[in-house]
Design a protein around this motif. Structure first.
Motif, PDB file in Angstrom:
ATOM      1  N   ALA A  30       0.838  -1.209   0.000  1.00 18.02           N
ATOM      2  CA  ALA A  30       0.000   0.000   0.000  1.00 18.02           C
ATOM      3  C   ALA A  30       0.869   1.254   0.000  1.00 18.02           C
ATOM      4  O   ALA A  30       0.600   2.218  -0.722  1.00 18.02           O
ATOM      5  CB  ALA A  30      -0.936  -0.003   1.208  1.00 18.02           C
ATOM      6  N   LEU A  31       1.945   1.242   0.789  1.00 16.28           N
ATOM      7  CA  LEU A  31       2.866   2.386   0.812  1.00 16.28           C
ATOM      8  C   LEU A  31       3.484   2.598  -0.572  1.00 16.28           C
ATOM      9  O   LEU A  31       3.630   3.734  -1.043  1.00 16.28           O
ATOM     10  CB  LEU A  31       3.994   2.156   1.823  1.00 16.28           C
ATOM     11  N   LEU A  32       3.867   1.519  -1.225  1.00 18.90           N
ATOM     12  CA  LEU A  32       4.531   1.618  -2.534  1.00 18.90           C
ATOM     13  C   LEU A  32       3.546   2.040  -3.627  1.00 18.90           C
ATOM     14  O   LEU A  32       3.898   2.835  -4.510  1.00 18.90           O
ATOM     15  CB  LEU A  32       5.186   0.277  -2.892  1.00 18.90           C
ATOM     16  N   LEU A  33       2.335   1.513  -3.576  1.00 18.22           N
ATOM     17  CA  LEU A  33       1.339   1.875  -4.590  1.00 18.22           C
ATOM     18  C   LEU A  33       0.908   3.324  -4.424  1.00 18.22           C
ATOM     19  O   LEU A  33       0.626   4.017  -5.395  1.00 18.22           O
ATOM     20  CB  LEU A  33       0.113   0.959  -4.494  1.00 18.22           C
ATOM     21  N   GLU A  34       0.861   3.777  -3.175  1.00 16.53           N
ATOM     22  CA  GLU A  34       0.431   5.158  -2.927  1.00 16.53           C
ATOM     23  C   GLU A  34       1.340   6.129  -3.687  1.00 16.53           C
ATOM     24  O   GLU A  34       0.863   7.008  -4.403  1.00 16.53           O
ATOM     25  CB  GLU A  34       0.441   5.447  -1.417  1.00 16.53           C
ATOM     26  N   VAL A  35       2.626   5.950  -3.577  1.00 13.07           N
ATOM     27  CA  VAL A  35       3.562   6.885  -4.214  1.00 13.07           C
ATOM     28  C   VAL A  35       3.689   6.596  -5.715  1.00 13.07           C
ATOM     29  O   VAL A  35       4.231   7.405  -6.467  1.00 13.07           O
ATOM     30  CB  VAL A  35       4.931   6.871  -3.481  1.00 13.07           C
ATOM     31  N   ALA A  49      -5.464   4.999  -7.663  1.00 16.39           N
ATOM     32  CA  ALA A  49      -4.961   5.690  -6.462  1.00 16.39           C
ATOM     33  C   ALA A  49      -4.862   7.189  -6.707  1.00 16.39           C
ATOM     34  O   ALA A  49      -5.206   7.991  -5.828  1.00 16.39           O
ATOM     35  CB  ALA A  49      -3.609   5.113  -6.049  1.00 16.39           C
ATOM     36  N   SER A  50      -4.405   7.592  -7.881  1.00 16.23           N
ATOM     37  CA  SER A  50      -4.285   9.031  -8.122  1.00 16.23           C
ATOM     38  C   SER A  50      -5.665   9.658  -8.311  1.00 16.23           C
ATOM     39  O   SER A  50      -5.893  10.797  -7.885  1.00 16.23           O
ATOM     40  CB  SER A  50      -3.344   9.331  -9.294  1.00 16.23           C
ATOM     41  N   ASP A  51      -6.598   8.933  -8.932  1.00 18.86           N
ATOM     42  CA  ASP A  51      -7.978   9.451  -9.040  1.00 18.86           C
ATOM     43  C   ASP A  51      -8.587   9.634  -7.648  1.00 18.86           C
ATOM     44  O   ASP A  51      -9.231  10.643  -7.368  1.00 18.86           O
ATOM     45  CB  ASP A  51      -8.854   8.472  -9.837  1.00 18.86           C
ATOM     46  N   LEU A  52      -8.367   8.634  -6.796  1.00 17.53           N
ATOM     47  CA  LEU A  52      -8.908   8.699  -5.435  1.00 17.53           C
ATOM     48  C   LEU A  52      -8.312   9.873  -4.667  1.00 17.53           C
ATOM     49  O   LEU A  52      -9.013  10.577  -3.931  1.00 17.53           O
ATOM     50  CB  LEU A  52      -8.617   7.391  -4.692  1.00 17.53           C
ATOM     51  N   PHE A  53      -7.010  10.072  -4.862  1.00 18.64           N
ATOM     52  CA  PHE A  53      -6.329  11.192  -4.200  1.00 18.64           C
ATOM     53  C   PHE A  53      -7.049  12.503  -4.524  1.00 18.64           C
ATOM     54  O   PHE A  53      -7.342  13.311  -3.636  1.00 18.64           O
ATOM     55  CB  PHE A  53      -4.862  11.240  -4.657  1.00 18.64           C
ATOM     56  N   LEU A  54      -7.349  12.717  -5.801  1.00 15.98           N
ATOM     57  CA  LEU A  54      -8.020  13.956  -6.215  1.00 15.98           C
ATOM     58  C   LEU A  54      -9.418  14.067  -5.615  1.00 15.98           C
ATOM     59  O   LEU A  54      -9.832  15.150  -5.179  1.00 15.98           O
ATOM     60  CB  LEU A  54      -8.123  14.003  -7.738  1.00 15.98           C
ATOM     61  N   GLU A  55     -10.131  12.944  -5.575  1.00 15.81           N
ATOM     62  CA  GLU A  55     -11.485  12.973  -5.003  1.00 15.81           C
ATOM     63  C   GLU A  55     -11.470  13.344  -3.524  1.00 15.81           C
ATOM     64  O   GLU A  55     -12.271  14.156  -3.069  1.00 15.81           O
ATOM     65  CB  GLU A  55     -12.166  11.609  -5.170  1.00 15.81           C
ATOM     66  N   LEU A  56     -10.525  12.729  -2.789  1.00 17.11           N
ATOM     67  CA  LEU A  56     -10.428  13.033  -1.351  1.00 17.11           C
ATOM     68  C   LEU A  56      -9.977  14.479  -1.134  1.00 17.11           C
ATOM     69  O   LEU A  56     -10.441  15.154  -0.213  1.00 17.11           O
ATOM     70  CB  LEU A  56      -9.453  12.075  -0.663  1.00 17.11           C
ATOM     71  N   LEU A  57      -9.077  14.935  -1.997  1.00 15.57           N
ATOM     72  CA  LEU A  57      -8.561  16.298  -1.876  1.00 15.57           C
ATOM     73  C   LEU A  57      -9.667  17.324  -2.115  1.00 15.57           C
ATOM     74  O   LEU A  57      -9.705  18.383  -1.482  1.00 15.57           O
ATOM     75  CB  LEU A  57      -7.429  16.490  -2.899  1.00 15.57           C
ATOM     76  N   ALA A  58     -10.567  16.995  -3.044  1.00 16.51           N
ATOM     77  CA  ALA A  58     -11.677  17.907  -3.361  1.00 16.51           C
ATOM     78  C   ALA A  58     -12.771  17.867  -2.297  1.00 16.51           C
ATOM     79  O   ALA A  58     -13.575  18.789  -2.191  1.00 16.51           O
ATOM     80  CB  ALA A  58     -12.274  17.552  -4.720  1.00 16.51           C
ATOM     81  N   ALA A  59     -12.781  16.805  -1.496  1.00 18.26           N
ATOM     82  CA  ALA A  59     -13.870  16.624  -0.528  1.00 18.26           C
ATOM     83  C   ALA A  59     -13.652  17.374   0.779  1.00 18.26           C
ATOM     84  O   ALA A  59     -14.594  17.875   1.390  1.00 18.26           O
ATOM     85  CB  ALA A  59     -14.065  15.130  -0.244  1.00 18.26           C
ATOM     86  N   GLU A  60     -12.385  17.437   1.224  1.00 19.57           N
ATOM     87  CA  GLU A  60     -12.112  18.106   2.519  1.00 19.57           C
ATOM     88  C   GLU A  60     -10.758  18.808   2.460  1.00 19.57           C
ATOM     89  O   GLU A  60      -9.857  18.344   1.769  1.00 19.57           O
ATOM     90  CB  GLU A  60     -12.102  17.073   3.661  1.00 19.57           C
ATOM     91  N   PRO A  61     -10.583  19.888   3.243  1.00 10.21           N
ATOM     92  CA  PRO A  61      -9.273  20.562   3.275  1.00 10.21           C
ATOM     93  C   PRO A  61      -8.232  19.592   3.842  1.00 10.21           C
ATOM     94  O   PRO A  61      -8.521  18.851   4.779  1.00 10.21           O
ATOM     95  CB  PRO A  61      -9.471  21.739   4.231  1.00 10.21           C
ATOM     96  N   ASP A  62      -7.025  19.588   3.244  1.00 10.13           N
ATOM     97  CA  ASP A  62      -5.953  18.724   3.735  1.00 10.13           C
ATOM     98  C   ASP A  62      -5.316  19.367   4.968  1.00 10.13           C
ATOM     99  O   ASP A  62      -4.801  20.494   4.905  1.00 10.13           O
ATOM    100  CB  ASP A  62      -4.902  18.535   2.626  1.00 10.13           C
ATOM    101  N   ASP A  78      -1.904  10.058   3.012  1.00  7.72           N
ATOM    102  CA  ASP A  78      -1.950   9.060   4.097  1.00  7.72           C
ATOM    103  C   ASP A  78      -3.258   8.264   4.037  1.00  7.72           C
ATOM    104  O   ASP A  78      -3.271   7.043   4.268  1.00  7.72           O
ATOM    105  CB  ASP A  78      -1.854   9.747   5.468  1.00  7.72           C
ATOM    106  N   LEU A  79      -4.341   8.975   3.743  1.00  7.26           N
ATOM    107  CA  LEU A  79      -5.642   8.300   3.658  1.00  7.26           C
ATOM    108  C   LEU A  79      -5.683   7.356   2.455  1.00  7.26           C
ATOM    109  O   LEU A  79      -6.269   6.271   2.528  1.00  7.26           O
ATOM    110  CB  LEU A  79      -6.777   9.329   3.553  1.00  7.26           C
ATOM    111  N   VAL A  80      -5.057   7.766   1.358  1.00  3.90           N
ATOM    112  CA  VAL A  80      -5.012   6.897   0.170  1.00  3.90           C
ATOM    113  C   VAL A  80      -4.232   5.612   0.494  1.00  3.90           C
ATOM    114  O   VAL A  80      -4.648   4.514   0.106  1.00  3.90           O
ATOM    115  CB  VAL A  80      -4.374   7.632  -1.029  1.00  3.90           C
ATOM    116  N   ALA A  81      -3.132   5.742   1.227  1.00  4.33           N
ATOM    117  CA  ALA A  81      -2.354   4.556   1.609  1.00  4.33           C
ATOM    118  C   ALA A  81      -3.232   3.613   2.441  1.00  4.33           C
ATOM    119  O   ALA A  81      -3.231   2.393   2.224  1.00  4.33           O
ATOM    120  CB  ALA A  81      -1.108   4.960   2.392  1.00  4.33           C
ATOM    121  N   GLY A  82      -3.992   4.181   3.370  1.00  2.53           N
ATOM    122  CA  GLY A  82      -4.884   3.358   4.195  1.00  2.53           C
ATOM    123  C   GLY A  82      -5.954   2.675   3.347  1.00  2.53           C
ATOM    124  O   GLY A  82      -6.239   1.483   3.517  1.00  2.53           O
ATOM    125  N   ALA A  83      -6.525   3.430   2.408  1.00  9.92           N
ATOM    126  CA  ALA A  83      -7.569   2.872   1.544  1.00  9.92           C
ATOM    127  C   ALA A  83      -7.004   1.758   0.660  1.00  9.92           C
ATOM    128  O   ALA A  83      -7.671   0.749   0.413  1.00  9.92           O
ATOM    129  CB  ALA A  83      -8.184   3.978   0.684  1.00  9.92           C
TER     130      ALA A  83
END
Lengths: 287, 287
Positions: free
Chosen positions: B21-26, B210-223, B271-276
């Motif tokens: 998960a750590l490797l896929l995240e990056v 993972a990168s699509d999810l990153f954008l969705e989470l980023l758009a949903a709440e302030p980091d 960090d949340l993407v890695a968890g997901a």
């Protein structure tokens, strides 16, 4: 424990360095013809190399604690194969496994690596053959007289292996003239140790040094994996064009695109880079 | 063991899935503002994340065999810090460690993860504080009254922690309103589990999901990491611009270049993407 930039860090274990070598190898870019950070195939992607390195670790751990080379290699390949891309790092693991054993045993050197491979047994050879049941690998027909020992036969070749009393070293010796990894096994890992010096003497990001090294090795000798999958003529062309990149007559990125397009994959050269990264990490290469 | 494409493969262990998960995240790209396969900083490079994931594994292994969360997290951070880039994945490890423990213990679910974090002790909190001695982390001043518990104090904060009888869960609860990872700890990892469904329902390369999810989470709440390092205004802008990318009004790659240039690094979202990714891998996401 070492102090680095004001914080305390732990040094990596031998198996950790081997796993990191696999990850750094695929992180170098551009590496004409290979999967790298910026180029991948639809069915063999960067993420498959990540998963391959994760899965291979348990076999590398076994080599580091003194398990026999054959079973450790088989475990590493079985773990590596636990992803849907197929063969990602079998050749690199065939380079790394004896080097890990040598590093864990005593000071890593061409001599200690040579001792490790010459001490392999017929049982190690049997495990090596079993490893090929975990993954499909592009392999040429074996030389005359060695058809019964075609690795594609997997375990079916084991009785013949025992009959001939061939150790894993003997198996490697039998294909050293057609396989660049086998050639390392019988030469004290000459190109790998030499290449590790290039990495240690370099500067800048390690991934960049790895891709530079890849080009240098590619320009120095024909890649035997390209000979296997295509032919000698293509391997000679690959070697020449790598030299043209080094001479500034060709663009590395354009060449990378072209090779991926033509399905030319100099995998043996990548295997040697992984080995060189491991030796360099063991000798203090800082990441 | 499962059969896949004609060859036998071994399923990954819980700790292997966490490392992957750590490797896929990056490996996902583009991820505006974060290090990814195509963008890095001079002093924080892709290769540092590879080495961080290699080093973190021993701590993840400890969580998987039932060691307490605090010491397992500290070991993971200490191992992660064994590279020269500094903090690469501390927040991701704070998400992953309890999830690994929950997955190893019983079926991974919001309820089992919630049980794990609520059972943490004052000793776990002490280990958590010690972890910050291994790495420099960007942290805001603590809220009023919590100055003695500033994580930047490391072990020096432990007597105060014991005095107040604060468990690691209590520590997380005290900053849940200003830290996105702490907020996960006190909510049964709500966003992480929800996000894992997006990954499982998607198709195509996992790194792209993972990168699509990153954008969705980023758009949903302030980091919250952007709030900490810059300010709330910048975090709000980041959120709005991520939404513009999703709406097709802005180019993700151009935004990634700009954020890297402006040193805007939405680390909590990563960090949340890695968890997901971990939850999805545990639930059958194929790589």
């Amino acid at each position: 424990m070492v102090r680095l930039g004001g914080v305390t860090v732990t040094e990596r274990s031998v198996a950790q360095n081997a796993q990191l070598a696999l990850l750094l190898e695929v992180s170098g870019t551009p590496k004409p013809g290979n999967v790298d950070r910026e180029r991948e195939h639809d069915d063999l992607r960067f993420e498959h190399f990540m998963a391959g390195a994760v899965g291979a670790r348990s076999g590398l751990d076994r080599a580091a604690v003194g398990d026999s080379i054959g079973p450790a290699f088989e475990a590493a390949v079985e773990g590596m194969a636990g992803q849907s891309g197929g063969n990602t790092q079998l050749g690199a693991l065939l380079v790394l496994t004896p080097l890990v054993a040598a590093a864990a045993d005593e000071r890593l050197s061409p001599a200690s690596a040579d001792t490790v491979v010459r001490e392999t047994t017929v049982d190690d050879a049997a495990s090596f053959y079993r490893a090929f049941e975990h993954v499909d690998v592009a392999i040429d027909d074996p030389p005359d007289g060695l058809e019964p020992l075609d690795v594609r036969r997997g375990s079916d070749a084991i009785p013949e292996l025992r009959e001939r009393e061939m150790t894993l070293f003997d198996v490697m010796e039998s294909s050293a003239d057609v396989d660049g990894v086998a050639a390392e096994w019988v030469s004290g890992f000459e190109r790998v140790f030499e290449a590790s010096k290039t990495l240690l003497e370099g500067s800048g990001p390690v991934a960049d040094r790895a891709s530079d090294l890849f080009l240098e090795l590619l320009a120095a000798e024909p890649d035997t994996f390209v000979v296997t999958r295509q032919n000698r003529e293509t391997a000679d062309e690959v070697q020449e064009r790598a030299q043209e990149v080094l001479d500034g007559e060709e663009d590395a990125t354009a060449l990378a695109e072209e090779f991926v397009e033509r399905d030319i994959n100099p995998g043996t050269t990548a295997d040697l880079v992984a080995g060189a990264l491991f030796v360099a990490l063991e000798r203090g290469l800082e990441v």
